[in-house]
Design a protein around this motif. Structure first.
Motif, PDB file in Angstrom:
ATOM      1  N   HIS A  21      34.113  42.381  46.395  1.00 56.47           N
ATOM      2  CA  HIS A  21      35.278  41.601  45.968  1.00 56.47           C
ATOM      3  C   HIS A  21      35.422  40.342  46.833  1.00 56.47           C
ATOM      4  O   HIS A  21      35.876  39.316  46.341  1.00 56.47           O
TER       5      HIS A  21
ATOM      6  N   TYR B 116      34.239  52.343  50.173  1.00 56.48           N
ATOM      7  CA  TYR B 116      35.045  51.156  49.940  1.00 56.48           C
ATOM      8  C   TYR B 116      34.558  49.949  50.716  1.00 56.48           C
ATOM      9  O   TYR B 116      34.952  48.822  50.427  1.00 56.48           O
TER      10      TYR B 116
ATOM     11  N   PHE C  47      39.392  38.293  31.430  1.00 55.47           N
ATOM     12  CA  PHE C  47      39.816  38.438  32.826  1.00 55.47           C
ATOM     13  C   PHE C  47      41.103  39.245  32.887  1.00 55.47           C
ATOM     14  O   PHE C  47      41.259  40.115  33.746  1.00 55.47           O
TER      15      PHE C  47
ATOM     16  N   TYR D 235      40.818  57.793  34.895  1.00 54.81           N
ATOM     17  CA  TYR D 235      40.561  56.913  36.031  1.00 54.81           C
ATOM     18  C   TYR D 235      39.119  56.422  36.013  1.00 54.81           C
ATOM     19  O   TYR D 235      38.844  55.238  36.234  1.00 54.81           O
TER      20      TYR D 235
ATOM     21  N   PHE E 200      37.825  52.278  36.126  1.00 53.92           N
ATOM     22  CA  PHE E 200      36.977  51.432  36.976  1.00 53.92           C
ATOM     23  C   PHE E 200      35.699  51.022  36.260  1.00 53.92           C
ATOM     24  O   PHE E 200      35.158  49.939  36.516  1.00 53.92           O
TER      25      PHE E 200
ATOM     26  N   LEU F 236      48.364  39.312  44.405  1.00 56.67           N
ATOM     27  CA  LEU F 236      47.210  38.635  43.819  1.00 56.67           C
ATOM     28  C   LEU F 236      47.415  38.431  42.327  1.00 56.67           C
ATOM     29  O   LEU F 236      47.167  37.354  41.777  1.00 56.67           O
TER      30      LEU F 236
ATOM     31  N   THR G  13      44.741  42.740  49.847  1.00 56.44           N
ATOM     32  CA  THR G  13      44.146  43.752  48.968  1.00 56.44           C
ATOM     33  C   THR G  13      42.852  44.295  49.548  1.00 56.44           C
ATOM     34  O   THR G  13      42.623  45.497  49.578  1.00 56.44           O
ATOM     35  N   PHE G  14      41.986  43.405  49.963  1.00 57.90           N
ATOM     36  CA  PHE G  14      40.615  43.855  50.206  1.00 57.90           C
ATOM     37  C   PHE G  14      40.246  44.021  51.668  1.00 57.90           C
ATOM     38  O   PHE G  14      39.296  44.730  51.961  1.00 57.90           O
TER      39      PHE G  14
ATOM     40  N   VAL H 198      35.456  37.821  44.075  1.00 55.85           N
ATOM     41  CA  VAL H 198      36.813  37.327  43.853  1.00 55.85           C
ATOM     42  C   VAL H 198      37.135  36.240  44.884  1.00 55.85           C
ATOM     43  O   VAL H 198      37.557  35.143  44.535  1.00 55.85           O
TER      44      VAL H 198
ATOM     45  N   ILE I  95      44.032  44.022  34.073  1.00 63.57           N
ATOM     46  CA  ILE I  95      44.957  45.134  33.806  1.00 63.57           C
ATOM     47  C   ILE I  95      44.338  46.450  34.271  1.00 63.57           C
ATOM     48  O   ILE I  95      45.003  47.288  34.872  1.00 63.57           O
TER      49      ILE I  95
HETATM   50  C1  HEA Z   1      34.265  39.751  38.651  1.00 66.25           C
HETATM   51  C2  HEA Z   1      34.443  40.755  39.177  1.00 66.25           C
HETATM   52  C3  HEA Z   1      35.704  41.429  39.627  1.00 66.25           C
HETATM   53  C4  HEA Z   1      36.985  40.965  39.773  1.00 66.25           C
HETATM   54  C5  HEA Z   1      37.527  39.590  39.483  1.00 66.25           C
HETATM   55  C6  HEA Z   1      37.737  42.076  40.274  1.00 66.25           C
HETATM   56  C7  HEA Z   1      39.097  42.001  40.550  1.00 66.25           C
HETATM   57  C8  HEA Z   1      39.804  43.035  41.150  1.00 66.25           C
HETATM   58  N1  HEA Z   1      39.329  44.301  41.446  1.00 66.25           N
HETATM   59 FE1  HEA Z   1      37.476  44.984  41.065  1.00 66.25          FE
HETATM   60  N2  HEA Z   1      35.589  45.682  40.726  1.00 66.25           N
HETATM   61  C9  HEA Z   1      34.547  44.961  40.236  1.00 66.25           C
HETATM   62  C10 HEA Z   1      34.549  43.616  39.937  1.00 66.25           C
HETATM   63  C11 HEA Z   1      35.680  42.809  40.011  1.00 66.25           C
HETATM   64  N3  HEA Z   1      36.933  43.172  40.404  1.00 66.25           N
HETATM   65  C12 HEA Z   1      33.400  45.797  40.067  1.00 66.25           C
HETATM   66  C13 HEA Z   1      32.036  45.363  39.553  1.00 66.25           C
HETATM   67  C14 HEA Z   1      33.780  47.067  40.472  1.00 66.25           C
HETATM   68  C15 HEA Z   1      32.916  48.320  40.505  1.00 66.25           C
HETATM   69  C16 HEA Z   1      33.136  49.125  39.284  1.00 66.25           C
HETATM   70  C17 HEA Z   1      32.352  50.391  39.352  1.00 66.25           C
HETATM   71  O1  HEA Z   1      32.464  51.112  40.348  1.00 66.25           O
HETATM   72  O2  HEA Z   1      31.594  50.648  38.412  1.00 66.25           O
HETATM   73  C18 HEA Z   1      35.154  46.969  40.893  1.00 66.25           C
HETATM   74  C19 HEA Z   1      35.886  48.024  41.392  1.00 66.25           C
HETATM   75  C20 HEA Z   1      37.170  47.896  41.908  1.00 66.25           C
HETATM   76  C21 HEA Z   1      37.827  48.900  42.658  1.00 66.25           C
HETATM   77  C22 HEA Z   1      37.224  50.234  43.087  1.00 66.25           C
HETATM   78  C23 HEA Z   1      37.466  51.310  42.111  1.00 66.25           C
HETATM   79  C24 HEA Z   1      36.807  52.561  42.573  1.00 66.25           C
HETATM   80  O3  HEA Z   1      35.716  52.509  43.126  1.00 66.25           O
HETATM   81  O4  HEA Z   1      37.389  53.629  42.369  1.00 66.25           O
HETATM   82  C25 HEA Z   1      39.070  48.414  42.987  1.00 66.25           C
HETATM   83  C26 HEA Z   1      40.076  49.136  43.783  1.00 66.25           C
HETATM   84  O5  HEA Z   1      40.901  48.592  44.375  1.00 66.25           O
HETATM   85  C27 HEA Z   1      39.172  47.104  42.414  1.00 66.25           C
HETATM   86  C28 HEA Z   1      40.278  46.264  42.515  1.00 66.25           C
HETATM   87  C29 HEA Z   1      40.335  44.969  42.039  1.00 66.25           C
HETATM   88  C30 HEA Z   1      41.516  44.132  42.113  1.00 66.25           C
HETATM   89  C31 HEA Z   1      42.831  44.527  42.698  1.00 66.25           C
HETATM   90  C32 HEA Z   1      41.170  42.922  41.556  1.00 66.25           C
HETATM   91  C33 HEA Z   1      42.074  41.727  41.403  1.00 66.25           C
HETATM   92  O6  HEA Z   1      41.429  40.579  41.882  1.00 66.25           O
HETATM   93  C34 HEA Z   1      42.482  41.555  39.974  1.00 66.25           C
HETATM   94  C35 HEA Z   1      43.547  40.531  39.855  1.00 66.25           C
HETATM   95  C36 HEA Z   1      43.955  40.346  38.442  1.00 66.25           C
HETATM   96  C37 HEA Z   1      45.077  40.819  37.908  1.00 66.25           C
HETATM   97  C38 HEA Z   1      46.026  41.609  38.703  1.00 66.25           C
HETATM   98  C39 HEA Z   1      45.359  40.618  36.460  1.00 66.25           C
HETATM   99  C40 HEA Z   1      46.078  39.382  36.117  1.00 66.25           C
HETATM  100  C41 HEA Z   1      47.527  39.426  36.312  1.00 66.25           C
HETATM  101  C42 HEA Z   1      48.394  40.033  35.490  1.00 66.25           C
HETATM  102  C43 HEA Z   1      48.020  40.788  34.266  1.00 66.25           C
HETATM  103  C44 HEA Z   1      49.808  39.915  35.837  1.00 66.25           C
HETATM  104  C45 HEA Z   1      50.551  41.185  35.970  1.00 66.25           C
HETATM  105  C46 HEA Z   1      50.175  41.986  37.159  1.00 66.25           C
HETATM  106  C47 HEA Z   1      50.843  42.074  38.333  1.00 66.25           C
HETATM  107  C48 HEA Z   1      51.999  41.206  38.669  1.00 66.25           C
HETATM  108  C49 HEA Z   1      50.405  43.072  39.366  1.00 66.25           C
HETATM  109  N4  HEA Z   1      38.006  46.808  41.770  1.00 66.25           N
END
Ligand code: HEA
Ligand code: HEA
Ligand code: CUA
Ligand code: CU
Lengths: 232, 99, 341, 543
Positions: free
Chosen positions: D394, D387, D47, D74, D78, D477, D440-441, D398, D52
């Motif tokens: 998400h 988006y 996770f 980039y 993703f 988040l 965020t979302f 999420v 990251i």
């Molecule tokens: C289980 C599924 C899951 C989860 C949990 C998340 C979690 C998150 N996702 Fe994810 N996401 C996907 C599944 C998921 N995503 C999938 C399948 C895609 C599509 C990919 C593709 O197109 O092929 C995607 C794509 C995707 C995009 C689109 C990218 C693009 O199309 O160009 C974005 C953009 O904002 C994004 C953002 C995030 C963020 C901000 C979180 C946050 O919830 C994450 C939070 C977690 C952390 C931040 C890490 C833990 C904390 C630290 C390490 C501490 C230090 C950090 C800080 C203090 C900032 N995700």
């Protein structure tokens, strides 16, 4: 509340083959067979993905697909079907022997099953070799004239891809099956089985029969598609 | 556990399966147009049922096992059916309205 | 900061209305559920640690109510969405043609009149436009947010989409299907112009002649013309009148000569042999001709179709004719390389 | 059961944690509870790896120009974010940790039916993860988590085979977990534990297991075919020999749509447990919640085409898939309404797990309702691959599943670790997660309808403000996820000891000690009452 390690003592008088987390032999046996059936379910879907794709392309390119029968040797394919069916018979009889506690018969039948399994793989190797010699391996060794039927050359490659994928994965399953038989055979020689406990034999048998069933479908789908056009 | 089938039953099933293999091969040589595939698959299906019911002894198994054995084929049909939902109707195009 | 995209096509408004409807229903449902949760959470908060509420096991009537009613509401989404989807599936007759080729990572656009552009699309306001989409490599997707239209561009086949622009202006054009490194750079502009401006713009470019002329030139260069004579039987089938006709094949079947058929015949000549001809006479042109060239050849062959008054129109004029009431390719979604009937 | 005079401080009862010591006792364990811990550690790591990448994505999208990294990098971000998060975090999340820990206990069994296969599944998972991390370290993969052909099979220059092998291998881990659950739930229930008395969490995991077993093999073979096509140039998706790239999408989504229900059903199961416990009330509509899980699992296989409305799939197939997508939403609706009704006339407390449950209900509703937007044909044409879709998934993944996972982790943490977590910090973190998530979302829905395509490294300048909001939310988040990590680790040593049933909850898992002994129960329990029998008082009829 009692010491949790007391549980071990509770099992002392049970069948030594009963694992600690089951209550009875029947529960253990039922779990194992159900587990195998669920595993076979996944196997059906695994091959099912390929069967699905095959069916789609076959409906798109019926003539090109039919044309490939000319290059498949239905004799070898049929022979292999027969070999696998015999192996299924020996397997079924092996399971029967295990149930009746006939250890000697069990071992003989297991060896026979393995021999037929290996024979199948041998025939498959002969066929693969023949395809290579005839330039029937898409991309790698492909005859663009397709032996005088250039109109099909293009799309027939797809069937050959399927042929190698499907029979390849099937052969992989056969190899796993033969290895499984080897393990069971060794267990049988160690005297691991008796009329109360033969679960491994039973579930490996289910696996073996499944692999046989896959071939029962592969044979007509890969070897016999266009046979009626080429024998006339 | 379950009753144990006789050697004779097993051999009879084996003989049927072997004969059916010959039958598949022979009828494949007869040109029946679209029916070739139907016959071939029909025989294969029948052979499969023999193996499942007798060699794998599902005949004597619990309804649960039967359910799981059947589920595989049900899902396979879902897969194939919905592929064809697309491929069989690809060429159809509505002119204007849908209904 | 814009919060809502511009609506610049006939279909945009109908999709927006549907979207508002969806938002309205969703907002109502969300508010309903949120307030129920809120009110219950506050009203029924635990007041003493040994409080034991009376159990409620359920109610069949309620269960039926809240399965059936949402489903009926959802059916209205389905119905409305499907209605617009189907209505916008086929272009109205008389739509003008523009040809689009997607290639990593640019859009190559050609007009029957001969103009060619990269990442720019010019269309007149108020006229239905049909795009024929082809890809040279991977899947792309042609997306104009202001028009609310999008269609994937899949290699190995032709896809079509259409729209009628309603407002002059410049609008974003995006590639919406991920296609590799510069996917986000595969963007451009759609310029919607008034009809006179558009006519003006059309006459500005096109130094290489019309698409029909370009196709004819390719027909010569590639040596097609040495075998495929226009009006006289050679070693290969005559080209005049082929397009749109039902061709009798060697194996007794007939196929419709549409874009997909011609594309296949160029790339994989052996796939379908016309009755009375031999296989292996024609070499394959796979890898020797670009998707754009293919489209030019198709437009050229289309211009030779019998219905566009053979002999009377010059090839150049025939191209313009096809954009008007001329023959339209009858099938739009067939697999070009497919052997389907 | 806990008795008043018990003093947990002085007696260290034998439990699964202190039964044996040393790394070998963990790596060779067949105890489902220890395996759950192994999974817990591994998926938490994954996770944060995925997280990251999310942080890096959001940082790049702070400005419209692609100035932080180049476009290839980039694209890898993703792709690896999606692959890691979906296959290595969310799919195994609840089933392999909470499910592994709780399913045997909840049904009164000593272990799963096949303990060694359970351990094997963890090793397979690790092998898969190693492959995927190897792909990351070697230089990444840039196909998106969807691996669409022909880009993945012929055009990408990255470590597609390595990553696809990782997913292929991990798939078998998922299959084995599902297989184990199915057999265990069928064959190992304690006396009196009828199907009608199963906790809803078990029902949810059973439904999930069905999907894992029936769907995963198809994506495995599909990815294997892509790998073979790429490695040997022998393949069936290549348009140059008449292959159809769309067929790949059919095969991929045959699994991957049902897989989104692998990624939500266990979460729904957790919510059923949380809502009943913290309302101290028997669940409203037990059989409807249980049945709807099975309904989702089956109908979930009939809707995959809604990912392909603009690909040139047949219009009639689109029609069918759209209609069934609405049908599959009905069982989800049933659950949301029943949870809400369960709270009616309850006795509700706002402990941290319940806060997550509130979060789940709210965010899943929004995520699910926007799923209906996507299932609506004409609207999807506009918003697909924008988006809007990113925001939708998400919200469900999420906002839904991760919330449920966090809620469940807090709820069962005393049982798992034998310690209590600091309630104040936990409430604070839960609020951060909720606020950060929405910031965020939510803007991404607006971005999507405006037309910002997904998987874009650089975007049009007018979209910037909303993207900055999104990045700001992601930082909050991230913090919200970091705090629980810290206090959970802290509590393992310094947290107050937990009694066997700190919440006063129902369910067999609360009838054994915290942490439980190796074989879960000192004596096989006998079940005599329905699930969630929080009171035996007079029944009230409603409706
Ligand atoms: C289980 C599924 C899951 C989860 C949990 C998340 C979690 C998150 N996702 Fe994810 N996401 C996907 C599944 C998921 N995503 C999938 C399948 C895609 C599509 C990919 C593709 O197109 O092929 C995607 C794509 C995707 C995009 C689109 C990218 C693009 O199309 O160009 C974005 C953009 O904002 C994004 C953002 C995030 C963020 C901000 C979180 C946050 O919830 C994450 C939070 C977690 C952390 C931040 C890490 C833990 C904390 C630290 C390490 C501490 C230090 C950090 C800080 C203090 C900032 N995700
Ligand atoms: C946990 C994961 C999860 C879940 C549960 C869902 C649930 C649903 N999803 Fe989602 N979806 C994804 C994960 C998930 N999805 C992912 C990862 C993608 C993108 C993949 C990619 O391309 O990378 C995606 C993409 C996606 C698409 C394709 C978009 C596109 O690419 O164009 C569609 C289209 O139909 C869709 C629909 C739905 C629907 C109808 C549901 C339904 O099951 C929702 C049902 C729930 C509710 C409806 C809410 C509760 C109901 C009520 C409160 C009742 C009241 C309602 C009314 C009265 C109307 N999803
Ligand atoms: Cu072209 Cu993305
Ligand atoms: Cu889906």
């Amino acid at each position: 509340m009692a010491d949790s390690h007391g549980v071990v003592a509770e099992h002392a008088e049970h069948n030594p083959n009963l694992r600690h987390h089951f209550d009875t032999m029947a529960q253990q046996f039922d779990s194992a067979t159900l587990g195998m059936w669920v595993f076979l379910l996944t196997e059906i879907m695994f091959f099912g993905g390929m069967f699905g794709a095959y069916t789609v392309y076959r409906s798109m390119y019926p003539e090109a697909f039919a044309s490939t029968s000319k290059h498949m040797d239905a004799f070898w394919g049929g022979l292999n079907t027969a070999v696998l069916i015999v192996s299924s018979l020996t397997m079924a009889l092996a399971v029967r022997a295990a149930r009746l506690g006939q250890q000697k018969n069990l071992q003989i039948l297991l060896v026979l099953t393995m021999i037929f399994g290996l024979a199948f793989l041998g025939v498959k190797a002969i066929e693969y070799h023949a395809h290579w010699v005839e330039h029937m391996v898409p991309y790698w060794n492909w005859d663009p004239n397709y032996d005088g039927q250039p109109q099909y050359a293009h799309n027939a490659q797809i069937l050959f891809c399927f042929y190698f994928f499907m029979t390849g994965f099937h052969a992989l399953h056969m190899i796993v099956g033969v290895s499984l038989m080897l393990v069971i055979l060794m267990m049988a020689r160690r005297g691991a089985f008796n009329a109360e406990y033969f679960t491994p034999v039973e579930i490996s048998g289910l696996y073996w029969h499944f692999v046989d069933i896959v071939w029962i479908f592969l044979f007509p789908l890969l070897y016999l598609i266009g046979l009626h056009q080429h024998t006339t | 556990m379950h009753e144990i089938p006789s050697v004779k039953t097993y051999v009879a099933i084996w003989a049927t399966l072997t004969i059916l293999t010959f039958v598949t091969y022979s009828v494949a040589k007869i040109d029946m147009g679209g029916f070739n595939i139907v016959v071939a698959m029909g025989i294969a299906f029948f052979k499969m049922m023999l193996v499942i019911l007798f060699f794998m002894n599902v005949k004597a198994e619990s309804p649960l096992t039967k359910l799981f054995a059947g589920a595989g084929f049900f899902w396979l049909i879902l897969l194939l059916g919905q592929f064809f939902l697309d491929y069989a109707t690809r060429g159809w195009m509505p002119e204007g309205k849908m209904w | 900061m814009p919060l809502f995209p511009e609506s610049a096509s006939t279909i945009a408004n109908s999709i927006d209305y549907l979207y508002f409807y969806l938002i309205a229903v969703s907002t109502i449902m969300t508010v309903l559920i949120f307030s129920a949760v809120f009110i219950f959470a506050i009203k029924y908060r635990r007041r003493s640690p040994d409080e034991i509420p009376a159990p409620i096991h359920g109610s069949l009537k309620l269960e039926i109510f809240w399965s059936v009613v949402p489903f009926i509401i959802m059916l209205s989404f389905f119905w409305w969405g499907a209605q617009i989807f189907f209505e916008s599936a086929s272009p109205p007759p008389g739509a003008m043609d523009i040809y689009v080729v997607g290639k990593q990572w640019m859009w190559k656009i050609q007009y029957p009149e001969g103009q060619r552009e990269i990442n720019e699309l010019h269309v007149p306001v108020g006229k239905p436009v049909r795009l024929t989409l082809a890809s040279e490599d991977v899947i792309h997707s042609f997306f104009i947010p202001a028009f609310r239209v999008k269609h994937d561009v899949v290699p190995g086949r032709y896809d079509t989409m259409w729209f009628t622009a309603t407002k002059p202006g410049r609008y974003h054009l995006f590639c919406a299907e991920y296609c590799g490194t510069e996917h986000s750079g595969m963007v451009g502009w759609v310029t919607v112009m008034s009809e006179p401006d558009y006519e003006n713009w059309l006459t500005g470019g096109g130094s290489e002649g019309t698409m029909v002329q370009q196709g004819e030139r390719l027909f010569q260069q590639l040596g097609c013309s040495t075998c495929h004579l226009l009006d006289q039987q050679g070693r290969c089938p005559i080209m005049r009148g082929v397009y749109g006709s039902h061709v009798q094949l060697q194996d007794g079947k007939t196929v419709l000569a549409d874009d997909a058929y011609i594309r296949e015949s160029i790339l994989n000549p052996n796939a379908k042999i016309v009755a009375g001809f031999k296989p292996d006479v024609m070499p394959t042109f796979q890898g020797q001709i670009s998707e754009e060239g293919l489209l030019q050849l198709i437009v050229y062959i289309k211009s030779l179709a019998i219905t566009s008054a053979p002999g009377t129109t010059a090839p150049g004029a025939a191209g313009a004719a096809t954009t008007g009431g001329g023959p339209r390719p009858p099938a739009k979604r067939t697999q070009p390389t497919g052997g389907k009937k | 059961m806990s008795t008043a005079i018990q003093d947990p401080q002085t007696v260290e009862r034998p439990n699964y944690l202190n039964a044996e010591y040393g790394w070998k006792s963990w790596l060779l364990t067949t105890d489902h509870k220890r395996i759950a811990i192994l999974y817990l550690i591994s998926i938490t790591l994954m996770f944060f790896v995925g997280g990251i990448f999310a942080v890096l994505i959001r940082l790049e999208l702070l400005t419209p120009q692609g100035d932080l990294v180049n476009s290839d990098t980039y694209n890898k971000f993703f792709s690896m974010h999606g692959i890691v998060m979906v296959f290595f975090f969310l799919v195994p999340s609840i089933p392999a940790t909470l499910g592994n820990f709780l399913v045997p206990m909840m049904i009164g069994a000593k272990d799963l039916a096949f303990p060694r296969i359970n351990l094997l599944s963890w090793y397979i998972y690790i092998v898969g993860a190693v492959f995927t991390l190897a792909a990351v370290v070697l230089g990444g993969v840039d196909t998106g988590w969807t691996f669409y052909t022909p880009f993945s099979s012929s055009y990408s220059n990255t470590f597609v085979i390595t990553a696809a092998s990782g997913v292929f291998v991990a798939g078998f881990s998922s299959i084995l977990t599902g297989l184990n659950f199915i057999v265990t739930i069928h064959k190992m229930r304690a006396p009196g534990m009828t199907w009608g008395r199963l906790p809803l969490f078990v029902w949810a995991n059973y439904a999930t297991a069905l999907i894992q077993v029936l769907g995963t093999p198809v994506v495995a073979i599909t990815l294997a075919l892509v790998g073979l096509e790429r490695a040997f140039r022998i393949g069936i998706f290549d348009p140059a020999i008449g292959g159809d790239p769309i067929l790949f999408q059919h095969m991929f989504w045959f699994y991957s749509h049902p897989a989104v229900y692998i990624m939500i059903l266990p979460g729904m199961g957790v919510i059923s447990e949380l809502v009943t416990c913290f309302s101290r009330k028997s669940v409203f509509g037990y059989s409807f919640i249980a049945g709807s899980s099975i309904g989702i699992a089956i109908i979930g296989f009939l809707v995959w085409g809604h990912h392909m409305f603009v690909t040139g799939m047949s219009m009639y197939a689109s029609l069918y898939f759209s209609l069934l997508s609405f049908l599959v939403a009905v069982p989800s609706a049933i659950k949301v309404f029943n949870w809400t009704a369960t709270m009616f006339r309850g006795s509700i407390v706002y402990d941290t797990p319940m806060l997550y449950a509130f979060g789940f209900i709210g965010l899943f509703t929004i995520g699910g309702l926007t799923g209906l937007f996507l299932a609506t044909l004409a609207v999807d044409v506009h918003v697909t691959d924008t988006y809007f879709v990113v925001a939708h998934f998400h919200y469900v993944m999420v906002g839904g599943m991760v919330m449920a996972y966090m809620g469940g982790l807090h709820f069962w943490w005393p049982k798992i670790s034998g310690r209590l977590y600091p309630e104040g910090w936990a409430k604070f973190a839960a609020l951060l997660v909720f606020a950060g998530f929405n910031l965020t979302f939510f803007p991404q829905f607006i971005l999507g309808y405006l037309g910002q395509p997904r998987r874009y490294h650089a975007y049009a300048p007018e979209f910037q403000v909303l993207n900055v909001m999104s990045t700001a939310g992601a930082s909050i988040l991230g913090l919200g996820y970091l705090i629980p990590l810290i206090y959970f680790l802290w509590s393992m040593r310094h947290g107050p000891k937990a009694t066997s049933n700190p919440w006063g909850a129902k369910g067999l898992e609360w009838e054994t000690t915290s942490p439980p002994p190796t074989f879960n129960f000192d004596k096989t329990p006998i079940v005599t009452e329905e699930a969630y029998a929080y009171s035996h008082k007079q029944e009230v009829e409603v409706g």
